[in-house]
Design a protein around this motif. Structure first.
Motif, PDB file in Angstrom:
ATOM      1  N   MET A  57       0.851  -1.178   0.000  1.00 54.74           N
ATOM      2  CA  MET A  57       0.000   0.000   0.000  1.00 54.74           C
ATOM      3  C   MET A  57       0.890   1.231   0.000  1.00 54.74           C
ATOM      4  O   MET A  57       1.787   1.350   0.815  1.00 54.74           O
ATOM      5  N   CYS A  96     -16.285   2.349  -0.363  1.00 58.86           N
ATOM      6  CA  CYS A  96     -15.377   2.268   0.784  1.00 58.86           C
ATOM      7  C   CYS A  96     -13.988   1.859   0.280  1.00 58.86           C
ATOM      8  O   CYS A  96     -13.851   1.376  -0.831  1.00 58.86           O
ATOM      9  N   PHE A  97     -12.984   2.048   1.108  1.00 62.34           N
ATOM     10  CA  PHE A  97     -11.642   1.643   0.712  1.00 62.34           C
ATOM     11  C   PHE A  97     -11.378   0.223   1.191  1.00 62.34           C
ATOM     12  O   PHE A  97     -11.630  -0.107   2.351  1.00 62.34           O
ATOM     13  N   ASN A  99      -9.059  -3.103   2.216  1.00 63.28           N
ATOM     14  CA  ASN A  99      -7.789  -3.357   2.897  1.00 63.28           C
ATOM     15  C   ASN A  99      -7.215  -4.672   2.387  1.00 63.28           C
ATOM     16  O   ASN A  99      -7.958  -5.577   2.005  1.00 63.28           O
ATOM     17  N   PRO A 110     -14.298  -3.303   4.177  1.00 61.52           N
ATOM     18  CA  PRO A 110     -14.828  -3.361   5.540  1.00 61.52           C
ATOM     19  C   PRO A 110     -16.323  -3.067   5.613  1.00 61.52           C
ATOM     20  O   PRO A 110     -16.971  -3.420   6.593  1.00 61.52           O
ATOM     21  N   GLY A 113     -18.213  -6.352   3.194  1.00 64.32           N
ATOM     22  CA  GLY A 113     -17.535  -7.641   3.068  1.00 64.32           C
ATOM     23  C   GLY A 113     -17.229  -8.082   1.658  1.00 64.32           C
ATOM     24  O   GLY A 113     -17.109  -9.273   1.396  1.00 64.32           O
TER      25      GLY A 113
ATOM     26  N   LEU B  57     -13.406   1.780   9.393  1.00 63.44           N
ATOM     27  CA  LEU B  57     -14.641   1.022   9.251  1.00 63.44           C
ATOM     28  C   LEU B  57     -15.818   1.980   9.372  1.00 63.44           C
ATOM     29  O   LEU B  57     -16.077   2.505  10.443  1.00 63.44           O
TER      30      LEU B  57
ATOM     31  N   TRP C 146     -16.869   8.715   5.630  1.00 61.61           N
ATOM     32  CA  TRP C 146     -17.152   7.385   5.088  1.00 61.61           C
ATOM     33  C   TRP C 146     -18.633   7.062   5.085  1.00 61.61           C
ATOM     34  O   TRP C 146     -19.124   6.398   4.168  1.00 61.61           O
TER      35      TRP C 146
END
Lengths: 149, 139, 215
Positions: A57, A96-97, A99, A110, A113, B57, C146
């Motif tokens: 990353m 979303c980012f 991981n 995250p 899923g 999250l 987010w």
């Protein structure tokens, strides 16, 4: 033209005007497109730091000219049989980012899923499309990544 | 007359002012005190500054948990159903309850719709909370 | 009432038209579940007052929004409490709307002629949710960013026009300062105005139609 006739026409004209005004308001509220967003290459890392095998990353910063702010972002650089690829971390589901999970060898989102394999392809969860590849450009031992500003 | 009490004295009908207003104001006062206590005991924390390089999250407020949870069940292109069609249909059903409650079995139909709407909300909210508390519960 | 009020009433004429409203009869057998609507209003008033207070110190700009939240929280006298009240009142408000809806359903008070009031109430609920969503971004921290990213990306899933709609909501392709100012405007101007109008309709109809009798 009688009074009643005139009033009827006036009401129709006013209604038309209101509808036109609503359209104008909508057009006003719709954000201006500031031209086409240009592809811009920014410095990412040294060529010797590129991963031969595996995922790294890397963070980079990008200056958004129009808003005068520096944005720091990240990108996954993947080395494998297919050479070097850069993946955008943005999950194709809802942004979303993801991981990188080194044990499971998957990118995991995250939020809901979503799972992607090392080539960015969907292997589980709700994402509709593979991870987006970003163009890489190597010049004078330096690696540049392309993003839109 | 229904307004007659057993001893034959006519009872004054309940009026908005002052009877009902007093009750409402009392309830409002108690509710505000409760809010004040809760607000003083658990002030919201300030989050971290936006940093796209850091893992995060996402978590919505509790009243959006159910929508967040529903999104899980619509993979790929069908995300549209979970993200837009489901909430829209949900809201439309809620809005049209007075019109569902018509005809012979109206109330029965309305009951089924209303309680299932409430059930969906509570069910998905609970599911989300469970998933957040024990991430490995369903996998 | 006092002389002062008489002078006031001579100009505004509020007493006579409100007398009927204040002295209208209330059906028997109402219990405290009939308070939920009034409590929702209570929390809305708290939201409006604390929101006005916060708007004095809050700066809706990409660079300063987060910092101004810190200032409100740590430096302004009682700032933390006002912020806390605003946040908690929002939660309580939504709980009360839900409870009120359940009460109205159980007592079957939505039947004609009150069906329009049920619809207006539903719209109020929608505006409340929209306020909660737009307000969540204003703290401009990781959580806010987010949550809004996911929330607005939901719009993009609409076929054909999804991209344009999301662009319109965000004000730019990604969430940026433009999104912040957009949401700020919606949160403090558009939605409260809608809410005020909807609530006026709601109460006006309650006033005119009276409280439904218990079944």
């Amino acid at each position: 033209m009688g009074r009643r006739e005139f009033l009827k026409k006036a009401i129709i004209a006013c209604s038309a005007l209101c509808i036109a005004a609503l359209g104008a308001i909508g057009a006003f509220l719709y954000p201006a497109r500031t031209g086409r967003r240009k592809q811009q290459f920014v410095y990412l890392m040294e060529e010797e730091d590129l991963p031969r095998r595996g995922v790294r990353m890397v963070t980079f910063s990008m200056r958004s000219e129009e808003q005068d702010v520096v944005k720091v972002n990240r990108v996954f650089v993947v080395g494998g049989e297919r050479g070097i690829t850069a993946f955008s971390p943005v999950c194709t589901h809802l942004g979303c980012f993801v991981n990188w999970d080194a044990n499971k060898k998957t990118f995991i989102c995250p939020c809901h899923g979503g799972k992607f394999n090392i080539n960015g392809e969907v292997i589980g969860g709700p994402p509709p499309a593979p991870l987006k590849k970003l163009p890489l450009h190597i010049e004078n031992d330096k690696v540049y990544v392309g993003g839109k500003v | 007359m229904a307004d007659l009490q057993t001893d034959g004295q006519p009872k004054r009908a309940k009026q908005f002012y002052p009877d009902y207003l007093a009750e409402i104001l009392f309830a409002a006062l108690v509710a505000f005190q409760l809010l004040l206590i809760v607000a003083m005991l658990w002030p919201p924390s300030t989050g971290r500054a936006i940093d796209l390089t850091r893992q995060f999250l996402p978590r919505a407020e509790w009243y959006f948990f159910w929508l967040f949870e529903v999104l899980l069940y619509f993979p790929g292109k069908s995300a549209f159903i979970g993200a837009v069609v489901f909430p829209l249909v949900y809201f439309m059903l809620l809005m049209f309850i007075p019109f569902i409650d018509q005809g012979r079995n109206g109330r029965f139909k309305a009951k089924i719709v209303a309680w299932s709407l409430l059930f969906l909300f509570v069910f998905f909210t609970i599911l989300r909370v469970l998933r957040d508390t024990w991430p490995n519960l369903f996998s | 009432m006092g002389k002062l009020f008489d002078r006031f009433d001579a100009r505004f004429h509020v007493r006579r038209p409100h007398k009927r409203f204040l002295q209208r009869r209330i059906p028997e057998g109402l219990n405290y579940t009939y308070c939920f609507g009034g409590l929702a209003l209570t929390f809305f008033i708290v939201l409006a007052v604390t929101g006005l207070m916060l708007s004095v110190y809050y700066i809706p700009s990409e660079k300063e929004a987060y910092r101004s939240i810190l200032v409100i929280n740590d430096e302004i006298f009682l700032g933390w409490l006002v912020r806390s009240l605003h946040k908690w009142a929002a939660s309580f408000f939504i709980v009360m709307i839900i409870l009120h809806t359940i009460r109205v359903f159980v007592t079957r008070s939505y039947r004609p002629p009150r069906e329009l009031n049920w619809i207006v109430g539903c719209c109020t609920f929608l505006v409340a949710m929209a306020s909660a969503f737009t307000g969540y971004l204003l703290t401009w921290d990781q959580r806010a960013y987010w949550a809004t990213e996911v929330g607005t990306a939901m719009i993009q899933t609409i076929p054909l026009i999804g991209d344009h709609l999301m662009y319109a909501v965000r004000g730019s392709a990604e969430i940026s300062g433009k999104t912040l100012i957009r949401f700020y405007s919606i949160h403090v101007l558009f939605l409260p105005l809608c809410m005020g109008f909807l609530m006026w309709m709601h109460f006006h109809m309650v006033k005119r139609q009276g409280i439904a009798r218990r079944l």
